[in-house]
Design a protein around this motif. Structure first.
Motif, PDB file in Angstrom:
ATOM      1  N   PRO A 126       0.804  -1.228   0.000  1.00  0.00           N
ATOM      2  CA  PRO A 126       0.000   0.000   0.000  1.00  0.00           C
ATOM      3  C   PRO A 126       0.837   1.278   0.000  1.00  0.00           C
ATOM      4  O   PRO A 126       0.407   2.296  -0.558  1.00  0.00           O
ATOM      5  CB  PRO A 126      -0.814  -0.125   1.300  1.00  0.00           C
ATOM      6  CG  PRO A 126      -0.902  -1.596   1.543  1.00  0.00           C
ATOM      7  CD  PRO A 126       0.406  -2.158   1.072  1.00  0.00           C
ATOM      8  N   ASP A 127       2.027   1.227   0.588  1.00  0.00           N
ATOM      9  CA  ASP A 127       2.895   2.411   0.617  1.00  0.00           C
ATOM     10  C   ASP A 127       3.440   2.769  -0.758  1.00  0.00           C
ATOM     11  O   ASP A 127       4.011   3.853  -0.940  1.00  0.00           O
ATOM     12  CB  ASP A 127       4.075   2.190   1.572  1.00  0.00           C
ATOM     13  CG  ASP A 127       3.624   2.166   3.019  1.00  0.00           C
ATOM     14  OD1 ASP A 127       2.509   2.648   3.292  1.00  0.00           O
ATOM     15  OD2 ASP A 127       4.379   1.665   3.875  1.00  0.00           O
ATOM     16  N   ALA A 128       3.282   1.868  -1.741  1.00  0.00           N
ATOM     17  CA  ALA A 128       3.793   2.125  -3.089  1.00  0.00           C
ATOM     18  C   ALA A 128       3.111   3.326  -3.730  1.00  0.00           C
ATOM     19  O   ALA A 128       3.653   3.914  -4.680  1.00  0.00           O
ATOM     20  CB  ALA A 128       3.600   0.891  -3.968  1.00  0.00           C
ATOM     21  N   THR A 129       1.949   3.707  -3.216  1.00  0.00           N
ATOM     22  CA  THR A 129       1.259   4.870  -3.776  1.00  0.00           C
ATOM     23  C   THR A 129       2.071   6.153  -3.601  1.00  0.00           C
ATOM     24  O   THR A 129       1.861   7.112  -4.345  1.00  0.00           O
ATOM     25  CB  THR A 129      -0.117   5.052  -3.113  1.00  0.00           C
ATOM     26  OG1 THR A 129       0.058   5.155  -1.686  1.00  0.00           O
ATOM     27  CG2 THR A 129      -1.023   3.877  -3.418  1.00  0.00           C
ATOM     28  N   GLN A 130       2.993   6.158  -2.638  1.00  0.00           N
ATOM     29  CA  GLN A 130       3.790   7.357  -2.383  1.00  0.00           C
ATOM     30  C   GLN A 130       4.762   7.661  -3.514  1.00  0.00           C
ATOM     31  O   GLN A 130       5.083   8.823  -3.771  1.00  0.00           O
ATOM     32  CB  GLN A 130       4.575   7.192  -1.067  1.00  0.00           C
ATOM     33  CG  GLN A 130       3.704   6.956   0.152  1.00  0.00           C
ATOM     34  CD  GLN A 130       2.792   8.133   0.451  1.00  0.00           C
ATOM     35  OE1 GLN A 130       3.198   9.295   0.362  1.00  0.00           O
ATOM     36  NE2 GLN A 130       1.535   7.857   0.779  1.00  0.00           N
TER      37      GLN A 130
END
Length: 239
Positions: free
Chosen positions: A45-49
């Motif tokens: 989910p942190d890949a959106t950053q």
């Protein structure tokens, strides 16, 4: 000036009709973006950053390193080069028009990712947008300078495809866009710093201007520029 603008416009239209440029500058990068973004955001989910930055690095690298060199070969390894010489057209004119046209195409593709990623995958937009696009422009120019070296140095299409892949694949795998480069062995992490994609990704993710982070890309561009001049001089002597 009219001749330059005409040449750029003509090259832009030729690139639009080119299946190679269509596939490498638009179709594959945007397809990769749609598929891999869904996978990345589901698993991490942190890949959106950093989704916009990573997908843009991949798209620009593919378009520049795989899509542009064949266009160079079509000019500098065919009778078109002789036509340039016969009409007193500088040999650098072909490079200039190809680079400007490719730059526009890669910017369009990057802008599509920039707009679509937050809408489709809820990706975070860069906080410093002017710095982001300035850095992106620099990264595209450096990547295109390497593609010019490949296109001028290798005149055989089959060999060119192989060497382009040799540059492209490590650029993507070792740049940190697929997984953090810190996961790599020290040797591979060091090798990754040779390629502009690694530094381009670092720059696109930074929030403030740090001059020292631009130095590696400027060094790569300087080396590529010198090689281009030498290869053009060689091509001139052969015409």
């Amino acid at each position: 000036m009219k001749a330059i603008l005409y040449g750029i416009g003509l090259q832009f239209k030729l690139d639009i009709r080119s299946k190679t440029l269509l596939v490498t500058c638009y179709l594959v990068p945007l397809l990769f973006f749609m598929i891999m973004s869904g996978i990345f955001t589901s698993l991490m989910p942190d890949a959106t950053q950093t989704l916009i930055q990573s997908m843009t690095i991949m798209g620009v690298s593919m378009g520049a390193l795989i899509g542009v060199p064949p266009s160079m070969v079509e000019i500098y390894s065919t009778n078109i080069k002789k036509m340039y010489s016969a009409n007193n057209v500088p040999l650098y004119f072909g490079i200039f028009t190809i680079v400007i046209s490719a730059f526009i195409h890669l910017m369009i593709m990057s802008f599509i990712i920039f707009i679509a990623a937050p809408i489709i995958f809820h990706a975070s937009a860069p906080e410093n947008i002017p710095l982001y696009f300035f850095t992106l422009s620099l990264f595209i120019i450096v990547s295109l300078s390497i593609s010019c070296v490949l296109g001028l140095a290798i005149k055989n299409q089959a060999k060119l495809t192989m060497y382009s892949q040799v540059v492209f694949l490590p650029s993507i795998m070792l740049s940190g866009i697929m997984f953090p480069s810190s996961f790599l062995p020290d040797l591979l992490e060091t090798i990754g710093k040779i390629f502009p994609a690694t530094w381009g990704y670092t720059l696109l993710c930074q929030l403030d201007i740090n001059f020292f982070t631009f130095i590696p890309l400027l060094i790569i561009f300087s080396i590529s520029f010198i090689l281009i001049l030498l290869l053009l001089k060689k091509a001139q002597s052969e015409s």
